[in-house]
Design an enzyme around this catalytic site. Structure first.
Site, short mmCIF file in Angstrom:
data_model
loop_
_atom_site.label_atom_id
_atom_site.label_comp_id
_atom_site.label_asym_id
_atom_site.label_seq_id
_atom_site.Cartn_x
_atom_site.Cartn_y
_atom_site.Cartn_z
N VAL A 1 0.84 -1.20 0.00
CA VAL A 1 0.00 0.00 0.00
C VAL A 1 0.87 1.25 0.00
O VAL A 1 1.78 1.38 0.82
CB VAL A 1 -0.95 0.02 1.23
CG1 VAL A 1 -1.71 1.34 1.30
CG2 VAL A 1 -1.91 -1.16 1.17
N ASP A 2 0.58 2.17 -0.93
CA ASP A 2 1.29 3.45 -0.98
C ASP A 2 0.46 4.57 -0.36
O ASP A 2 1.01 5.56 0.12
CB ASP A 2 1.62 3.83 -2.42
CG ASP A 2 2.62 2.89 -3.06
OD1 ASP A 2 3.41 2.27 -2.32
OD2 ASP A 2 2.61 2.77 -4.30
N VAL A 3 -0.88 4.40 -0.40
CA VAL A 3 -1.79 5.46 0.04
C VAL A 3 -2.86 4.88 0.96
O VAL A 3 -3.49 3.87 0.62
CB VAL A 3 -2.49 6.14 -1.16
CG1 VAL A 3 -3.46 7.21 -0.68
CG2 VAL A 3 -1.47 6.72 -2.13
#
Length: 374
Positions: A75-77
Site C-alpha cells: 500500500v502506498d496510500v
C-alpha cells in the site's frame, strides 16, 4: 407551483472533471453519485444474526497478523475514515498520533475522508489541530465538500436556482465558497410551521435542490419545507451527503446518523436521493485523476461496512475494517454479512504490531525497522 409527476429516481450520471475554485485550492474530479436502495431489516434476519456465535462465524476475512507483509508492503496510500478510526466524538483514539507519524516516516500518503457534513474542510482542519494532529488541509475531505463539488459539476449555479439545506454550518460554509445561494440550515432551527386551521407553509419556488446532511436541530419545519420543494418545485433534486445509520457524537454511545434524516425526506417524497459521500466514488476519482495515484496501491480504512468497506470494494481498492468504531467482530464475521474487507484489525495501531506467531515475514520489514520509523 408545479407538481412533480415523476416519482422515479434520477438516473446516475458520470461527470467530467472541473475545477472547484474555493478553499485550499480544492478541485473535484469526475465522479458518479449513487442512488441508494433503502431496505427494511427483517425480524428473521436480525434474529439470525443475534443467534450467530463464535463457532459459526464467517472465516473469509483475515485478522491482520503480519501487517508488513499483508498491508504495508503493498500500500502506498491510506484513505482513513475519521469517526471511529481517528477519534470517537471529540476524543482522540489512543496511539493514533504515533501511528500516523510512523506511516509518514515510511513515506505513505494519507487522506482523511469523513461522511460527517457538520463541518467544512476548514472546520475539520480546526478539529485535527485541536486534537494535536498535524494534518495538511489538502488531505481532508468531507461530505459537505462533496455536496458542493457535485453542484459545481452539474453547473447548478448556472440555473439561477437556490438550495434548501437540512444540515449544519459545514454545508453552509461550502456553499458560500462556491457562491451558491441557499435557504434553511441553522437559520431554520427554531422555526415552526403554521399548523392551525388553513395553515400552510409557503416555499421559495426558486429552490432547485435540497441537500440533506446531519442536523442536530432537525425539526418538522425543515422536513415540511424540504418535502414541498421536492414534491412541488419543478425538477428539484434531492441530494444526501451520506446515509450513515449511526454516528459518534460522543464516545459513550452511538447516535442516530444522517440516514434517519434522509429517510424522513424519502418517506414523504418517495424520491431516492443522489448520495455524494461514501461509498460514492467522488474522492477516489479525485485522488486518481488529480494526483496520478495507482488505485491498486490504495487502502481504504474505516469502521463501517456499508460505507467505508463498500467504498473500497466497489472502487477497486484494498480495504481494512477496524473494530474501534461501530462495527463489531461478530457483525463482520456473521454469515449474514456480505461486505468483506481484505483484512480487519482492532485499531490502526495494529499496523505496527509484531507479526503473530506462525506468520511468515518476508523482506526487510522487521520490528526494529518499525521502531526506527517512530
Amino acid at each position: 407551483s408545479h407538481k412533480r409527476d415523476n416519482r422515479q429516481p434520477i438516473t446516475t450520471m458520470k461527470f467530467v472533471p472541473i475545477a472547484v475554485t474555493a478553499l485550499f485550492a480544492r478541485s473535484a474530479a469526475a465522479f458518479s453519485p449513487i442512488k441508494p436502495s433503502f431496505g427494511t431489516r427483517g425480524v428473521a434476519a436480525a434474529a439470525s444474526a443475534a443467534r450467530a456465535s463464535s463457532t459459526h462465524l464467517n472465516a473469509n476475512v483475515l485478522k491482520l497478523s503480519d501487517p508488513a507483509e499483508q498491508l504495508l508492503n503493498n500500500v502506498d496510500v491510506f484513505i482513513f475514515d475519521c469517526d471511529g478510526v481517528i477519534w470517537r466524538g471529540d476524543s482522540l483514539i489512543p496511539g493514533i498520533p504515533e501511528t500516523l507519524a510512523k506511516l509518514r516516516a515510511l513515506g505513505k500518503k494519507m487522506y482523511f475522508v469523513t461522511n460527517n457534513s457538520t463541518k467544512s474542510r476548514a472546520g475539520y482542519k480546526k478539529k485535527f489541530d485541536s486534537l494535536g494532529l498535524d494534518v495538511p488541509p489538502e488531505e481532508i475531505f468531507s461530505s459537505s465538500f462533496a455536496a458542493a463539488a457535485y453542484l459545481e459539476q452539474t453547473k447548478f449555479k448556472e440555473t439561477g436556482k437556490k438550495v434548501y439545506v437540512i444540515g449544519e454550518v459545514g454545508i453552509i460554509e461550502e456553499l458560500d465558497l462556491i457562491n451558491v445561494p441557499y435557504l434553511g440550515g441553522p437559520a431554520d432551527s427554531g422555526k415552526q410551521p403554521d399548523m392551525g386551521p388553513g395553515g400552510k407553509l409557503i416555499v421559495d419556488e426558486d429552490v432547485g435542490a435540497v441537500i440533506v446532511g446531519f442536523d442536530r436541530m432537525v425539526n418538522y419545519y425543515k422536513i415540511q419545507y424540504a418535502q414541498l420543494c421536492i414534491n412541488e418545485n419543478t425538477d428539484c433534486e434531492f441530494i444526501a451527503t451520506n446515509l450513515d445509520a449511526v454516528t459518534h457524537l460522543t464516545d459513550a454511545q452511538e447516535w442516530a446518523g444522517n440516514g434517519s434524516m434522509v429517510g424522513a425526506i424519502k418517506g414523504c417524497t418517495g424520491v431516492e436521493p443522489t448520495v455524494v459521500g461514501k461509498p460514492s466514488p467522488l474522492m477516489i476519482d479525485y485522488l486518481e485523476t488529480k494526483l496520478g495515484l495507482d488505485r491498486s496501491k490504495i487502502c481504504m480504512v474505516g469502521d463501517r461496512l456499508d460505507t467505508d468497506v463498500l467504498f473500497g470494494t466497489d472502487n477497486g481498492l484494498q480495504s481494512l475494517l477496524v473494530l474501534s468504531g461501530v462495527t463489531t467482530e461478530q457483525k463482520l464475521l456473521s454469515p449474514e454479512n456480505s461486505i468483506t474487507p481484505d483484512y480487519y484489525a482492532d485499531t490502526i495501531n495494529d499496523f505496527f504490531q509484531e507479526p503473530k506467531a506462525g506468520a511468515t515475514v518476508e523482506g526487510s520489514w522487521t520490528g526494529a525497522a518499525w521502531s526506527a520509523g517512530s
